[in-house]
Design a protein around this motif. Structure first.
Motif, PDB file in Angstrom:
ATOM      1  N   ILE A 179     -17.426 -36.739  71.349  1.00 50.29           N
ATOM      2  CA  ILE A 179     -17.904 -35.884  72.617  1.00 50.29           C
ATOM      3  C   ILE A 179     -18.725 -34.707  72.144  1.00 50.29           C
ATOM      4  O   ILE A 179     -18.262 -34.123  71.380  1.00 50.29           O
ATOM      5  CB  ILE A 179     -16.803 -35.289  73.392  1.00 50.29           C
ATOM      6  CG1 ILE A 179     -15.650 -36.443  74.063  1.00 50.29           C
ATOM      7  CG2 ILE A 179     -17.417 -34.468  74.551  1.00 50.29           C
ATOM      8  CD1 ILE A 179     -14.524 -35.890  74.745  1.00 50.29           C
ATOM      9  N   ARG A 180     -20.079 -35.001  72.327  1.00 48.14           N
ATOM     10  CA  ARG A 180     -20.992 -34.022  71.743  1.00 48.14           C
ATOM     11  C   ARG A 180     -21.580 -32.977  72.716  1.00 48.14           C
ATOM     12  O   ARG A 180     -21.672 -33.317  73.826  1.00 48.14           O
ATOM     13  CB  ARG A 180     -22.091 -34.787  71.019  1.00 48.14           C
ATOM     14  CG  ARG A 180     -21.646 -35.654  70.097  1.00 48.14           C
ATOM     15  CD  ARG A 180     -22.624 -36.935  69.664  1.00 48.14           C
ATOM     16  NE  ARG A 180     -22.798 -37.598  70.970  1.00 48.14           N
ATOM     17  CZ  ARG A 180     -23.489 -39.002  71.019  1.00 48.14           C
ATOM     18  NH1 ARG A 180     -24.030 -39.084  70.053  1.00 48.14           N
ATOM     19  NH2 ARG A 180     -23.732 -39.483  72.011  1.00 48.14           N
ATOM     20  N   SER A 181     -22.090 -31.818  72.145  1.00 48.89           N
ATOM     21  CA  SER A 181     -22.804 -30.854  73.142  1.00 48.89           C
ATOM     22  C   SER A 181     -24.112 -30.513  72.347  1.00 48.89           C
ATOM     23  O   SER A 181     -24.320 -31.391  71.449  1.00 48.89           O
ATOM     24  CB  SER A 181     -21.948 -29.551  73.068  1.00 48.89           C
ATOM     25  OG  SER A 181     -22.179 -28.988  71.878  1.00 48.89           O
ATOM     26  N   ALA A 182     -24.928 -29.611  73.497  1.00 47.93           N
ATOM     27  CA  ALA A 182     -26.270 -29.630  72.864  1.00 47.93           C
ATOM     28  C   ALA A 182     -26.138 -28.918  71.369  1.00 47.93           C
ATOM     29  O   ALA A 182     -27.108 -28.907  70.623  1.00 47.93           O
ATOM     30  CB  ALA A 182     -27.004 -28.678  73.483  1.00 47.93           C
ATOM     31  N   GLY A 183     -25.220 -28.064  71.029  1.00 47.10           N
ATOM     32  CA  GLY A 183     -25.065 -27.364  69.736  1.00 47.10           C
ATOM     33  C   GLY A 183     -24.650 -28.250  68.669  1.00 47.10           C
ATOM     34  O   GLY A 183     -24.645 -27.693  67.445  1.00 47.10           O
ATOM     35  N   THR A 237     -14.527 -25.546  72.866  1.00 50.44           N
ATOM     36  CA  THR A 237     -14.628 -25.484  74.144  1.00 50.44           C
ATOM     37  C   THR A 237     -14.002 -26.493  74.912  1.00 50.44           C
ATOM     38  O   THR A 237     -13.649 -26.290  76.311  1.00 50.44           O
ATOM     39  CB  THR A 237     -16.253 -25.863  74.310  1.00 50.44           C
ATOM     40  OG1 THR A 237     -17.225 -25.031  73.427  1.00 50.44           O
ATOM     41  CG2 THR A 237     -16.810 -26.007  75.687  1.00 50.44           C
ATOM     42  N   LEU A 238     -13.746 -27.749  74.264  1.00 49.10           N
ATOM     43  CA  LEU A 238     -13.168 -28.750  75.217  1.00 49.10           C
ATOM     44  C   LEU A 238     -11.804 -28.237  75.441  1.00 49.10           C
ATOM     45  O   LEU A 238     -11.268 -28.667  76.744  1.00 49.10           O
ATOM     46  CB  LEU A 238     -12.955 -29.949  74.380  1.00 49.10           C
ATOM     47  CG  LEU A 238     -12.790 -31.358  74.866  1.00 49.10           C
ATOM     48  CD1 LEU A 238     -13.828 -31.773  75.938  1.00 49.10           C
ATOM     49  CD2 LEU A 238     -12.799 -32.372  73.600  1.00 49.10           C
ATOM     50  N   VAL A 282     -22.250 -38.967  78.211  1.00 46.68           N
ATOM     51  CA  VAL A 282     -21.808 -37.864  78.659  1.00 46.68           C
ATOM     52  C   VAL A 282     -21.480 -36.767  77.624  1.00 46.68           C
ATOM     53  O   VAL A 282     -20.606 -36.861  76.744  1.00 46.68           O
ATOM     54  CB  VAL A 282     -20.381 -38.383  79.181  1.00 46.68           C
ATOM     55  CG1 VAL A 282     -19.826 -37.116  80.057  1.00 46.68           C
ATOM     56  CG2 VAL A 282     -20.341 -39.632  80.173  1.00 46.68           C
ATOM     57  N   PRO A 283     -22.515 -35.824  77.877  1.00 46.96           N
ATOM     58  CA  PRO A 283     -22.426 -34.597  76.995  1.00 46.96           C
ATOM     59  C   PRO A 283     -21.143 -33.570  77.394  1.00 46.96           C
ATOM     60  O   PRO A 283     -20.864 -33.704  78.629  1.00 46.96           O
ATOM     61  CB  PRO A 283     -23.764 -33.867  77.141  1.00 46.96           C
ATOM     62  CG  PRO A 283     -24.074 -34.290  78.380  1.00 46.96           C
ATOM     63  CD  PRO A 283     -23.736 -35.681  78.723  1.00 46.96           C
ATOM     64  N   LEU A 284     -20.880 -32.713  76.706  1.00 50.21           N
ATOM     65  CA  LEU A 284     -19.541 -31.959  76.659  1.00 50.21           C
ATOM     66  C   LEU A 284     -20.058 -31.083  78.062  1.00 50.21           C
ATOM     67  O   LEU A 284     -19.122 -30.694  78.717  1.00 50.21           O
ATOM     68  CB  LEU A 284     -19.406 -31.078  75.515  1.00 50.21           C
ATOM     69  CG  LEU A 284     -18.175 -30.082  75.700  1.00 50.21           C
ATOM     70  CD1 LEU A 284     -16.985 -30.617  76.299  1.00 50.21           C
ATOM     71  CD2 LEU A 284     -18.235 -29.295  74.242  1.00 50.21           C
ATOM     72  N   GLU A 285     -21.207 -30.588  78.128  1.00 55.07           N
ATOM     73  CA  GLU A 285     -21.535 -29.564  79.157  1.00 55.07           C
ATOM     74  C   GLU A 285     -21.640 -30.178  80.410  1.00 55.07           C
ATOM     75  O   GLU A 285     -21.339 -29.584  81.421  1.00 55.07           O
ATOM     76  CB  GLU A 285     -23.211 -29.121  78.999  1.00 55.07           C
ATOM     77  CG  GLU A 285     -23.575 -28.323  77.581  1.00 55.07           C
ATOM     78  CD  GLU A 285     -23.829 -29.152  76.414  1.00 55.07           C
ATOM     79  OE1 GLU A 285     -24.101 -28.659  75.578  1.00 55.07           O
ATOM     80  OE2 GLU A 285     -23.322 -30.581  76.448  1.00 55.07           O
TER      81      GLU A 285
END
Length: 529
Positions: A1-5, A17-18, A509-512
């Motif tokens: 699970i990845r985010s923009a950061g 964050t998760l 599916v990004p974390l955001e």
């Protein structure tokens, strides 16, 4: 699970964050993750978290460079360089097909080296020195192994490979340590930063209100050419690997390629290796899941050069090892979960109960003679889930993804049609249990077309009716992912541990946007009812 950061792979900041979002947006009180054990220092990285280099230390590839305290004090030029490196990794975040750890680590490692070389304040250097002093020989073992790997290449297991020719006391190894003191210290530093960031994620989860926070996962063993084996070879049995006998899910048995702990050496050293490992696991976790806890009682040893079917069980002093687990959990007020799936002798379940260790209950596995046991009749002291990482998510299982993959990879032996018939019978039996107990409308069973979400909700409605004290919702179920994360019995034949989170249609599916999923929110509502 990845985010923009992220840098192409989810990291400790994403984990933070998760966990915080999971509590605030769904009421979750714990987050079970796959093992975070230490890995190789340079690419190629072993994808499987269950084949670690060391179980005592942390996977530093999950560090977020920008979250390191020293990053804020860097000059504009260095920050710009790190920003450019992140920009190289950023496109990896949107790839819905594959997790590319190697590409991620090549650029992230460069960024981390820049931060390391920029130095630390006197106060921060003292904290680093204190960490090194506390970790002592264990840290030296892993850092030295990383240095050898970095400069001499990946161990091959062959007789002329450095890890076979040289040991920790070899002149060549000591010479390498003297020749590259900065690189050696870099690997110590990476572990310190990883320890800090994982600790910060757990603290943030607890501060947000999570009762347990992180539930860490302990792998069965370690890589045969890793630092644990190289530094202390006497702790491991020679001429054998650990695996599993043939069963319903893998009819050829499994060889996990890991050397078993030597039960005689464990006893002779007062179980020191095991104690250090367990202490490390509870350092930043409110609970620890022990993968294949049956291995504390007996392990399937496979003689070198033999198929998994020719193995045999070797027994361990489970009372001592369970006692160590209980003592370390009690020190921090933590919980222990033992993965006790499959055929488990009755004395094992009784022993786990005696030590207040939770078992596991997986909805698709809780059946007897082809009939599913309603979750309301399950044992209370268990971690309950619909599925696990060795099978497709709920949407995929309902569409026979496990049959397709096993047929494609030739894991079913001669009669693959028999497995498919069995899978279809199991499917119908599950739906029948859901209907009979009022979790699913009978009309859905009569016509499933396009109604997979209703069935997934029913699976979780059933799960929530169980008396189990711990209940887990899988993110892959909650967004409609269909692909298996890990196919037991395979290596590179299937992209094990490299499948990024995607929805039913295969979109990333990004974390955001994870908690924007309507199905996730409906499942959360079910679990909180």
């Amino acid at each position: 699970i990845r985010s923009a950061g992220s840098w192409g792979v989810g990291d400790f900041e994403d984990l933070k964050t998760l966990m915080v979002d999971s509590h605030s947006k769904t009421g979750a009180d714990f987050m079970l993750v796959n093992p975070l054990h230490a890995c190789e220092p340079v690419a190629p990285l072993t994808p499987s978290p269950y084949l670690p280099i060391s179980r005592r230390f942390i996977n530093f590839t999950y560090i977020r460079p920008e979250a390191i305290e020293e990053y804020a004090g860097l000059g504009d030029e260095l920050k710009s360089q790190i920003g450019e490196l992140h920009a190289q990794a950023e496109p990896l975040n949107g790839d819905a097909q594959i997790i590319d750890r190697d590409s991620m680590w090549r650029v992230k490692m460069h960024a981390l080296w820049l931060i390391f070389k920029a130095g630390r304040s006197e106060e921060r250097q003292k904290a680093f020195d204190d960490y090194k002093s506390t970790s002592a020989e264990g840290l030296e073992a892993y850092a030295t192994w990383c240095l050898c790997y970095d400069k001499w290449g990946a161990p091959t297991g062959e007789a002329d490979s450095w890890e076979k020719r040289l040991d920790k006391n070899s002149d060549e190894v000591q010479g390498l340590r003297r020749q590259f003191p900065d690189t050696l210290d870099f690997y110590r530093w990476l572990e310190w930063i990883a320890d800090e960031q994982l600790g910060a994620a757990q603290q943030a989860a607890k501060d947000a209100g999570m009762q347990i926070g992180l539930m860490a996962d302990m792998a069965v063993g370690v890589h045969p050419s890793g630092s644990d084996v190289w530094w202390n070879p006497e702790c491991f049995a020679k001429g054998a690997t650990v695996g599993a006998p043939p069963d319903y899910f893998n009819q050829q048995g499994q060889d996990w390629s890991q050397p078993p702990l030597n039960p005689i050496e464990l006893e002779n050293t007062g179980y020191l290796t095991y104690r250090h490992m367990v202490q490390g696991m509870f350092a930043h976790a409110g609970a620890v899941r022990i993968d294949h806890i049956l291995g504390l009682f007996r392990l399937w040893w496979i003689p070198e050069g033999q198929p998994a079917s020719n193995g045999t069980y070797v027994y361990y002093d489970h009372n001592t090892m369970l006692g160590i687990l209980a003592i370390e959990a009690d020190r921090v007020g933590g919980l222990i979960v033992g993965e006790d799936l499959g055929v488990v002798p009755s004395y094992v379940q009784q022993s786990l109960a005696d030590y207040a260790i939770f078992g596991c209950a997986v909805e698709w596995f809780e059946q007897m003679d082809g009939v599913f046991i309603p979750p309301k009749d399950w044992r209370p002291y268990a971690l309950a889930s619909v599925d696990n990482h060795d099978m497709p998510p709920a949407a995929g299982y309902l569409e026979y993804e496990h049959v397709r993959v096993r047929e494609q990879l030739g894991l079913l032996g001669e009669d693959s049609s028999a497995f498919e018939r069995s899978a279809r019978a199991e499917h119908q039996a599950m739906l029948q249990m859901l209907v009979d107990n009022g979790y699913l409308d009978v009309n859905v069973m009569k016509d499933e077309s396009g109604r997979w979400e209703e069935i997934v909700e029913a699976l979780y409605r059933a799960l929530n009716s169980s008396p189990c004290k711990l209940k887990a919702v899988s993110f892959v179920d909650a967004v409609g992912e269909r692909r298996t994360q890990n196919q037991p019995g395979t290596d590179n034949e299937y992209p094990n541990w490299r499948v990024p989170l995607a929805d039913y249609h295969g979109d990333n599916v990004p974390l955001e946007h994870l908690f924007d999923s309507d199905l996730l929110q409906r499942i959360a509502k079910i679990m909180n009812s």
